[in-house]
Design a protein around this motif. Structure first.
Motif, PDB file in Angstrom:
ATOM      1  N   ASN A  77      -6.542   4.502  21.720  1.00 52.76           N
ATOM      2  CA  ASN A  77      -6.595   5.607  22.441  1.00 52.76           C
ATOM      3  C   ASN A  77      -5.616   5.214  23.790  1.00 52.76           C
ATOM      4  O   ASN A  77      -4.983   6.116  24.391  1.00 52.76           O
ATOM      5  N   ALA A  78      -5.707   4.232  24.061  1.00 54.16           N
ATOM      6  CA  ALA A  78      -4.561   3.940  25.480  1.00 54.16           C
ATOM      7  C   ALA A  78      -3.363   4.217  24.816  1.00 54.16           C
ATOM      8  O   ALA A  78      -2.708   4.626  25.856  1.00 54.16           O
ATOM      9  N   LEU A  79      -2.845   4.090  23.917  1.00 54.24           N
ATOM     10  CA  LEU A  79      -1.532   4.298  23.435  1.00 54.24           C
ATOM     11  C   LEU A  79      -1.055   5.973  23.613  1.00 54.24           C
ATOM     12  O   LEU A  79       0.003   6.144  23.802  1.00 54.24           O
ATOM     13  N   LYS A  80      -2.230   6.576  23.555  1.00 51.82           N
ATOM     14  CA  LYS A  80      -1.841   7.826  23.536  1.00 51.82           C
ATOM     15  C   LYS A  80      -1.408   8.266  25.137  1.00 51.82           C
ATOM     16  O   LYS A  80      -0.711   9.313  25.245  1.00 51.82           O
ATOM     17  N   LEU A 116       0.412   6.271  16.274  1.00 53.85           N
ATOM     18  CA  LEU A 116       0.525   6.246  17.696  1.00 53.85           C
ATOM     19  C   LEU A 116       1.828   5.497  18.271  1.00 53.85           C
ATOM     20  O   LEU A 116       2.536   5.968  19.074  1.00 53.85           O
ATOM     21  N   ALA A 117       1.887   4.370  17.792  1.00 54.64           N
ATOM     22  CA  ALA A 117       3.291   3.428  18.046  1.00 54.64           C
ATOM     23  C   ALA A 117       4.633   4.399  17.888  1.00 54.64           C
ATOM     24  O   ALA A 117       5.387   4.513  18.716  1.00 54.64           O
ATOM     25  N   GLN A 124     -10.462 -12.080  17.612  1.00 55.42           N
ATOM     26  CA  GLN A 124     -11.723 -11.749  17.071  1.00 55.42           C
ATOM     27  C   GLN A 124     -11.837 -10.276  17.398  1.00 55.42           C
ATOM     28  O   GLN A 124     -13.127  -9.777  17.895  1.00 55.42           O
ATOM     29  N   ILE A 125     -10.873  -9.386  17.596  1.00 53.95           N
ATOM     30  CA  ILE A 125     -10.884  -8.097  17.720  1.00 53.95           C
ATOM     31  C   ILE A 125     -11.265  -7.351  16.706  1.00 53.95           C
ATOM     32  O   ILE A 125     -10.340  -7.455  15.433  1.00 53.95           O
ATOM     33  N   GLY A 126     -12.116  -6.229  16.717  1.00 46.80           N
ATOM     34  CA  GLY A 126     -12.676  -5.579  15.544  1.00 46.80           C
ATOM     35  C   GLY A 126     -12.204  -4.052  15.875  1.00 46.80           C
ATOM     36  O   GLY A 126     -11.166  -3.740  16.457  1.00 46.80           O
ATOM     37  N   GLU A 127     -13.021  -3.275  15.028  1.00 46.72           N
ATOM     38  CA  GLU A 127     -12.641  -1.825  15.103  1.00 46.72           C
ATOM     39  C   GLU A 127     -12.687  -1.076  16.664  1.00 46.72           C
ATOM     40  O   GLU A 127     -11.729  -0.224  16.901  1.00 46.72           O
ATOM     41  N   ASN A 128     -14.001  -1.364  17.373  1.00 46.29           N
ATOM     42  CA  ASN A 128     -14.126  -1.021  18.314  1.00 46.29           C
ATOM     43  C   ASN A 128     -13.090  -1.110  19.313  1.00 46.29           C
ATOM     44  O   ASN A 128     -12.677  -0.575  20.251  1.00 46.29           O
ATOM     45  N   GLY A 129     -12.592  -2.573  19.540  1.00 40.06           N
ATOM     46  CA  GLY A 129     -11.497  -2.984  20.419  1.00 40.06           C
ATOM     47  C   GLY A 129     -10.175  -2.222  19.913  1.00 40.06           C
ATOM     48  O   GLY A 129      -9.439  -1.881  20.687  1.00 40.06           O
ATOM     49  N   ALA A 130      -9.861  -2.342  18.796  1.00 37.81           N
ATOM     50  CA  ALA A 130      -8.635  -1.578  17.995  1.00 37.81           C
ATOM     51  C   ALA A 130      -8.418  -0.136  18.502  1.00 37.81           C
ATOM     52  O   ALA A 130      -7.558   0.352  18.952  1.00 37.81           O
ATOM     53  N   ARG A 131      -9.631   0.435  18.140  1.00 37.66           N
ATOM     54  CA  ARG A 131      -9.610   1.945  18.617  1.00 37.66           C
ATOM     55  C   ARG A 131      -9.488   2.312  19.997  1.00 37.66           C
ATOM     56  O   ARG A 131      -8.880   3.066  20.494  1.00 37.66           O
ATOM     57  N   SER A 169      -7.728  -2.114  27.505  1.00 36.69           N
ATOM     58  CA  SER A 169      -7.432  -0.838  27.315  1.00 36.69           C
ATOM     59  C   SER A 169      -7.489   0.054  28.483  1.00 36.69           C
ATOM     60  O   SER A 169      -6.645   0.865  28.590  1.00 36.69           O
ATOM     61  N   GLU A 170      -8.673  -0.075  29.156  1.00 38.65           N
ATOM     62  CA  GLU A 170      -8.633   0.524  30.175  1.00 38.65           C
ATOM     63  C   GLU A 170      -7.541   0.299  31.374  1.00 38.65           C
ATOM     64  O   GLU A 170      -7.067   1.424  31.996  1.00 38.65           O
ATOM     65  N   ALA A 171      -7.169  -0.877  31.484  1.00 38.62           N
ATOM     66  CA  ALA A 171      -5.768  -1.069  32.311  1.00 38.62           C
ATOM     67  C   ALA A 171      -4.534  -0.225  31.952  1.00 38.62           C
ATOM     68  O   ALA A 171      -3.817   0.241  32.591  1.00 38.62           O
ATOM     69  N   LEU A 172      -4.447  -0.144  30.619  1.00 42.90           N
ATOM     70  CA  LEU A 172      -3.283   0.425  29.915  1.00 42.90           C
ATOM     71  C   LEU A 172      -3.189   1.931  30.166  1.00 42.90           C
ATOM     72  O   LEU A 172      -2.294   2.530  30.104  1.00 42.90           O
TER      73      LEU A 172
END
Length: 386
Positions: free
Chosen positions: A346-349, A375-376, A335-342, A317-320
């Protein structure tokens, strides 16, 4: 032969068939093909003939070979899954030595061994029109690969060669590498499921350091680990032609991911990197994140079925937040959960270049999924898979 086959043969003789004729999955035998071949000898209109998934065998291949020697319009011939062995391959090879119009030829899923590959190699030494040859799912082995490699050293027209599932091993990869050092015509090489291992990857990498024609390299399911990935990375640092590298279903872990990431920091040619079904964790995702912050060429990165978890997703996400060239990112089964998805949400913003984001089979709640979908839509992402 059936009435239908007799009618088709007559239509061929009278040039009343369409330019593309499909006779696949019709249980055709050698006798049927003999009748069809009589029509092909005089036909002046057909360009594309598919006789795949029949039972023509070596005898049928011989009949077709006689027709191909004479026919002057056929440019594409597909004979996949027909029980053609070395004898049939030899007959067809004889035709290729004199035919000057065929450009695409598929013998996928037959019973061709190293002797058949040798015959085809002899044809490639003199043929000047064939651009695509598919021999995937045969049994050519390392000896067959060596024969084809010798032909590639002199052939100047073949651009696509498909050799998947042929048991060529690291020795066969080494022979092909020797050919790639001198061949400057081949653009697409597929070696899917050939057990080449790290040793074979090293050989191919050495060739890629000097070869400047190969654009697509398929090494799916080849038991390539971190050492093989490091070799390929060394090649990517200097290679200026490979645009697509497929390493799905290998044994590349975080160290291999770090090596490939180092290459991405300097490579300016690769646009598609496929690494799904490997052993890449959060550390590997962090490496790719560091690379994506500076790389301005890669458009597709496949990391599905690894183990990057929330930490890996956060790193990417930091890269995006800064990358503006990546258009497809595939992270299903990670194995991505809530924190990774959030974090990705945020990166998509701020990221407006991603056109396809895949997050199927992770541990993401419905509310977060809906936020990503929203967001998409706002970001005009063409496709988001959750």
């Amino acid at each position: 032969p059936t009435k239908e086959i007799l009618e088709i043969s007559q239509q061929l003789i009278l040039n009343k068939t369409p330019s593309q004729l499909t006779l696949s999955k019709k249980n055709l035998t050698a006798d049927d093909i003999e009748v069809i071949s009589k029509g092909l000898k005089v036909n002046q209109s057909i360009k594309d003939l598919s006789v795949s998934n029949n039972q023509i065998g070596d005898a049928g291949a011989r009949s077709l070979s006689d027709a191909v020697k004479i026919n002057r319009t056929l440019t594409e011939l597909y004979l996949s899954e027909n029980q053609i062995g070395d004898v049939g391959a030899r007959s067809l090879s004889d035709a290729l030595k004199v035919n000057q119009n065929l450009t695409k030829f598929s013998l996928h899923l037959n019973q061709i061994g190293d002797q058949g590959a040798l015959s085809l190699s002899d044809a490639l030494n003199v043929n000047q029109t064939l651009t695509l040859l598919s021999l995937s799912n045969n049994q050519i082995g390392e000896n067959g690969a060596r024969s084809l490699s010798n032909a590639l050293k002199v052939n100047r027209t073949l651009t696509e060669l498909y050799l998947s599932e042929n048991q060529i091993s690291d020795a066969g990869a080494r022979s092909l590498s020797d050919a790639l050092r001198v061949n400057q015509t081949l653009t697409n090489l597929s070696l899917h499921a050939n057990q080449i291992g790290d040793s074979g990857a090293l050989s191919l990498s050495d060739a890629l350091k000097v070869n400047q024609s190969v654009k697509e390299l398929n090494l799916i399911n080849n038991q390539i680990g971190d050492n093989g990935a490091r070799s390929l990375s060394d090649a990517l640092k200097v290679n200026q032609s490979v645009k697509q590298l497929n390493l799905i279903y290998n044994q590349i872990g975080d160290n291999g991911a770090r090596s490939l990431s180092d290459a991405l920091k300097v490579n300016r040619t690769l646009t598609e990197l496929y690494l799904s079904e490997n052993l890449i964790g959060a550390a590997g995702a962090q490496s790719f994140s560091d690379a994506l912050k500076v790389n301005q060429t890669l458009t597709e990165l496949y990391l599905s079925k690894n183990q990057i978890g929330d930490a890996g997703a956060q790193s990417l996400s930091e890269a995006l937040n800064v990358n503006r060239t990546l258009t497809q990112l595939k992270l299903s089964n990670n194995q991505i959960g809530e924190n990774g998805a959030r974090a990705l949400s945020n990166a998509l913003k701020v990221n407006h270049s991603i056109k396809e984001l895949t997050l199927i089979n992770n541990q993401i709640g419905e509310k977060t999924k809906q936020n990503i979908r929203t967001l998409a839509q706002l970001n005009k992402i063409c496709l988001v898979r959750l």
